[in-house]
Design a protein around this motif. Sequence first.
Motif, PDB file in Angstrom:
ATOM      1  N   THR A  31       0.818  -1.202   0.000  1.00  0.00           N
ATOM      2  CA  THR A  31       0.000   0.000   0.000  1.00  0.00           C
ATOM      3  C   THR A  31       0.854   1.255   0.000  1.00  0.00           C
ATOM      4  OG1 THR A  31      -1.598  -1.234   1.327  1.00  0.00           O
ATOM      5  CG2 THR A  31      -1.932   1.129   1.144  1.00  0.00           C
ATOM      6  N   TYR A  33       0.539   5.757  -0.225  1.00  0.00           N
ATOM      7  CA  TYR A  33      -0.356   6.876   0.069  1.00  0.00           C
ATOM      8  C   TYR A  33       0.254   8.190  -0.404  1.00  0.00           C
ATOM      9  CZ  TYR A  33      -1.955   3.513   3.628  1.00  0.00           C
ATOM     10  OH  TYR A  33      -2.404   2.389   4.290  1.00  0.00           O
ATOM     11  N   TYR A  35      -0.351  12.144   0.965  1.00  0.00           N
ATOM     12  CA  TYR A  35      -0.987  13.062   1.894  1.00  0.00           C
ATOM     13  C   TYR A  35      -0.536  14.481   1.587  1.00  0.00           C
ATOM     14  CZ  TYR A  35      -2.278   9.181   4.999  1.00  0.00           C
ATOM     15  OH  TYR A  35      -2.817   8.034   5.534  1.00  0.00           O
ATOM     16  N   GLN A  37       0.086  18.089   3.551  1.00  0.00           N
ATOM     17  CA  GLN A  37       0.227  18.671   4.877  1.00  0.00           C
ATOM     18  C   GLN A  37       0.197  20.185   4.769  1.00  0.00           C
ATOM     19  OE1 GLN A  37       3.827  17.684   7.089  1.00  0.00           O
ATOM     20  NE2 GLN A  37       2.873  18.300   9.009  1.00  0.00           N
ATOM     21  N   GLY A  40      -1.576  23.701  10.391  1.00  0.00           N
ATOM     22  CA  GLY A  40      -2.819  23.790  11.136  1.00  0.00           C
ATOM     23  C   GLY A  40      -3.915  22.850  10.682  1.00  0.00           C
ATOM     24  N   LYS A  41      -3.684  22.127   9.587  1.00  0.00           N
ATOM     25  CA  LYS A  41      -4.722  21.215   9.085  1.00  0.00           C
ATOM     26  C   LYS A  41      -4.263  19.769   9.085  1.00  0.00           C
ATOM     27  CE  LYS A  41      -7.051  24.632   6.222  1.00  0.00           C
ATOM     28  NZ  LYS A  41      -7.458  25.024   4.865  1.00  0.00           N
ATOM     29  N   GLY A  42      -3.106  19.516   9.578  1.00  0.00           N
ATOM     30  CA  GLY A  42      -2.664  18.140   9.674  1.00  0.00           C
ATOM     31  C   GLY A  42      -2.399  17.517   8.319  1.00  0.00           C
ATOM     32  N   LEU A  43      -2.545  16.203   8.274  1.00  0.00           N
ATOM     33  CA  LEU A  43      -2.315  15.455   7.041  1.00  0.00           C
ATOM     34  C   LEU A  43      -3.668  15.047   6.468  1.00  0.00           C
ATOM     35  CD1 LEU A  43       0.405  15.091   8.644  1.00  0.00           C
ATOM     36  CD2 LEU A  43       0.638  12.941   7.444  1.00  0.00           C
ATOM     37  N   LEU A  45      -5.559  12.957   3.384  1.00  0.00           N
ATOM     38  CA  LEU A  45      -5.304  11.898   2.418  1.00  0.00           C
ATOM     39  C   LEU A  45      -5.841  12.293   1.051  1.00  0.00           C
ATOM     40  CD1 LEU A  45      -4.294   8.974   1.956  1.00  0.00           C
ATOM     41  CD2 LEU A  45      -6.585   8.214   2.614  1.00  0.00           C
ATOM     42  N   TYR A  48      -4.771   6.814  -2.252  1.00  0.00           N
ATOM     43  CA  TYR A  48      -3.960   5.680  -1.839  1.00  0.00           C
ATOM     44  C   TYR A  48      -4.180   4.527  -2.808  1.00  0.00           C
ATOM     45  CZ  TYR A  48      -8.054   3.761   0.719  1.00  0.00           C
ATOM     46  OH  TYR A  48      -9.285   3.272   1.083  1.00  0.00           O
ATOM     47  N   ILE A  50      -3.723   0.142  -2.982  1.00  0.00           N
ATOM     48  CA  ILE A  50      -3.437  -1.069  -2.217  1.00  0.00           C
ATOM     49  C   ILE A  50      -2.636  -2.094  -3.014  1.00  0.00           C
ATOM     50  CG2 ILE A  50      -5.415  -0.750  -0.694  1.00  0.00           C
ATOM     51  CD1 ILE A  50      -6.857  -2.937  -2.220  1.00  0.00           C
ATOM     52  N   ASP A  59      -9.775  11.870   1.018  1.00  0.00           N
ATOM     53  CA  ASP A  59     -10.701  12.951   1.359  1.00  0.00           C
ATOM     54  C   ASP A  59     -10.462  14.226   0.552  1.00  0.00           C
ATOM     55  OD1 ASP A  59     -10.071  11.769   4.633  1.00  0.00           O
ATOM     56  OD2 ASP A  59     -11.853  11.344   3.433  1.00  0.00           O
ATOM     57  N   LEU A  90       3.333  14.522   1.160  1.00  0.00           N
ATOM     58  CA  LEU A  90       4.029  13.398   1.777  1.00  0.00           C
ATOM     59  C   LEU A  90       3.575  12.094   1.149  1.00  0.00           C
ATOM     60  CD1 LEU A  90       3.779  14.457   5.515  1.00  0.00           C
ATOM     61  CD2 LEU A  90       5.786  14.583   4.058  1.00  0.00           C
ATOM     62  N   GLY A  97      -1.896  -1.659   5.503  1.00  0.00           N
ATOM     63  CA  GLY A  97      -2.708  -0.797   6.356  1.00  0.00           C
ATOM     64  C   GLY A  97      -2.270  -0.690   7.803  1.00  0.00           C
ATOM     65  N   VAL A 100       2.582   3.111   9.032  1.00  0.00           N
ATOM     66  CA  VAL A 100       2.908   3.848   7.819  1.00  0.00           C
ATOM     67  C   VAL A 100       4.321   4.398   7.918  1.00  0.00           C
ATOM     68  CG1 VAL A 100       2.198   5.733   6.337  1.00  0.00           C
ATOM     69  CG2 VAL A 100       0.492   4.516   7.671  1.00  0.00           C
TER      70      VAL A 100
ATOM     71  N   TYR B  36       2.158   9.536  15.826  1.00  0.00           N
ATOM     72  CA  TYR B  36       3.364   9.870  15.096  1.00  0.00           C
ATOM     73  C   TYR B  36       3.901  11.193  15.611  1.00  0.00           C
ATOM     74  CZ  TYR B  36       2.735   6.232  11.577  1.00  0.00           C
ATOM     75  OH  TYR B  36       2.643   5.025  10.949  1.00  0.00           O
ATOM     76  N   PHE B  90       0.962  13.710  15.924  1.00  0.00           N
ATOM     77  CA  PHE B  90      -0.238  13.371  15.160  1.00  0.00           C
ATOM     78  C   PHE B  90      -0.802  12.039  15.637  1.00  0.00           C
ATOM     79  CE2 PHE B  90      -0.091  16.553  11.849  1.00  0.00           C
ATOM     80  CZ  PHE B  90       1.249  16.873  11.730  1.00  0.00           C
ATOM     81  N   SER B  94      -6.871   3.631  11.686  1.00  0.00           N
ATOM     82  CA  SER B  94      -7.221   2.857  10.497  1.00  0.00           C
ATOM     83  C   SER B  94      -8.115   1.706  10.913  1.00  0.00           C
ATOM     84  CB  SER B  94      -5.980   2.350   9.758  1.00  0.00           C
ATOM     85  OG  SER B  94      -5.401   1.273  10.461  1.00  0.00           O
ATOM     86  N   GLU B 100      -7.197  -0.275   4.793  1.00  0.00           N
ATOM     87  CA  GLU B 100      -5.940   0.392   4.553  1.00  0.00           C
ATOM     88  C   GLU B 100      -6.005   1.897   4.391  1.00  0.00           C
ATOM     89  OE1 GLU B 100      -4.832  -3.632   2.239  1.00  0.00           O
ATOM     90  OE2 GLU B 100      -3.435  -1.982   2.045  1.00  0.00           O
ATOM     91  N   ILE B 102      -5.741   5.215   6.122  1.00  0.00           N
ATOM     92  CA  ILE B 102      -5.249   5.692   7.407  1.00  0.00           C
ATOM     93  C   ILE B 102      -5.518   7.184   7.484  1.00  0.00           C
ATOM     94  CG2 ILE B 102      -3.241   5.907   8.900  1.00  0.00           C
ATOM     95  CD1 ILE B 102      -2.102   3.427   7.566  1.00  0.00           C
ATOM     96  N   PHE B 104      -5.417  10.810   9.610  1.00  0.00           N
ATOM     97  CA  PHE B 104      -4.657  11.532  10.629  1.00  0.00           C
ATOM     98  C   PHE B 104      -5.470  12.704  11.183  1.00  0.00           C
ATOM     99  CE2 PHE B 104      -0.266   9.975  10.527  1.00  0.00           C
ATOM    100  CZ  PHE B 104      -0.353   9.099   9.465  1.00  0.00           C
ATOM    101  N   GLY B 105      -5.150  13.070  12.419  1.00  0.00           N
ATOM    102  CA  GLY B 105      -5.690  14.282  12.993  1.00  0.00           C
ATOM    103  C   GLY B 105      -4.897  15.494  12.540  1.00  0.00           C
ATOM    104  N   ALA B 106      -5.325  16.666  13.017  1.00  0.00           N
ATOM    105  CA  ALA B 106      -4.697  17.921  12.593  1.00  0.00           C
ATOM    106  C   ALA B 106      -3.361  18.172  13.279  1.00  0.00           C
ATOM    107  CB  ALA B 106      -5.638  19.091  12.857  1.00  0.00           C
ATOM    108  N   GLY B 107      -3.064  17.407  14.313  1.00  0.00           N
ATOM    109  CA  GLY B 107      -1.781  17.565  14.984  1.00  0.00           C
ATOM    110  C   GLY B 107      -1.839  18.501  16.174  1.00  0.00           C
TER     111      GLY B 107
END
Lengths: 111, 114
Positions: A31, A33, A35, A37, A40-43, A45, A48, A50, A59, A90, A97, A100, B36, B90, B94, B100, B102, B104-107
Amino acid sequence: GGIITQTPKFLIGQEGQKLTLKCQQNFNHDTMYWYRQDSGKGLRLIYYSITENDLQKGDLSEGYDASREKKSSFSLTVTSAQKNEMAVFLCASSPRGVEVFFGKGTRLTVV
Amino acid sequence: AQSVTQPDARVTVSEGASLQLRCKYSYSGTPYLFWYVQYPRQGLQLLLKYYSGDPVVQGVNGFEAEFIKSNSSFHLRKASVHWSDSAVYFCAVSANYGNEKITFGAGTKLTIKP
């Protein structure tokens, strides 16, 4: 051990340009991915995959295409770069799964 | 759909003090959970993970986290922080059946005061 290599490390594009980011992994993971970054909004997706030739939308897939022609590589295309866009993309891989592993990122600036 | 909420964008703690970084997840089944860490100018590294079994999991550098299913939480803890713990943390979730994806939150950006 293994490594994830992202190229280029820095990418400067112009508004409306199509831009391609590349990622290679030698973990032999199934798998992979992509992402995005943002501060302030994180990662978030984007896509991806498989397995080879598989693509799954994340998203944030609007405005992006992806390609997985080989197990070891996964590329991402920004279909039309937006002016003043700045983000880090990233690439990551995972054995089905769980845990990572991340590359060091491609920093995109659009002028 | 799965999601992760890290309610604290920034946390400041004095060196030597204890730490808790909060994480709440949304997922209908039993999840895999991760923390992470991203140190300045470095890539993301796994701190710890929960798959099953003992709900308290130990990670590197004295970090631990507890999975509380009834509360949908996976908070990260450390008994005594060091200045080198300054980083962005972070939380991620999953599905445990291998779809598969995964998420993540905003950190949470952690700053350690001397």
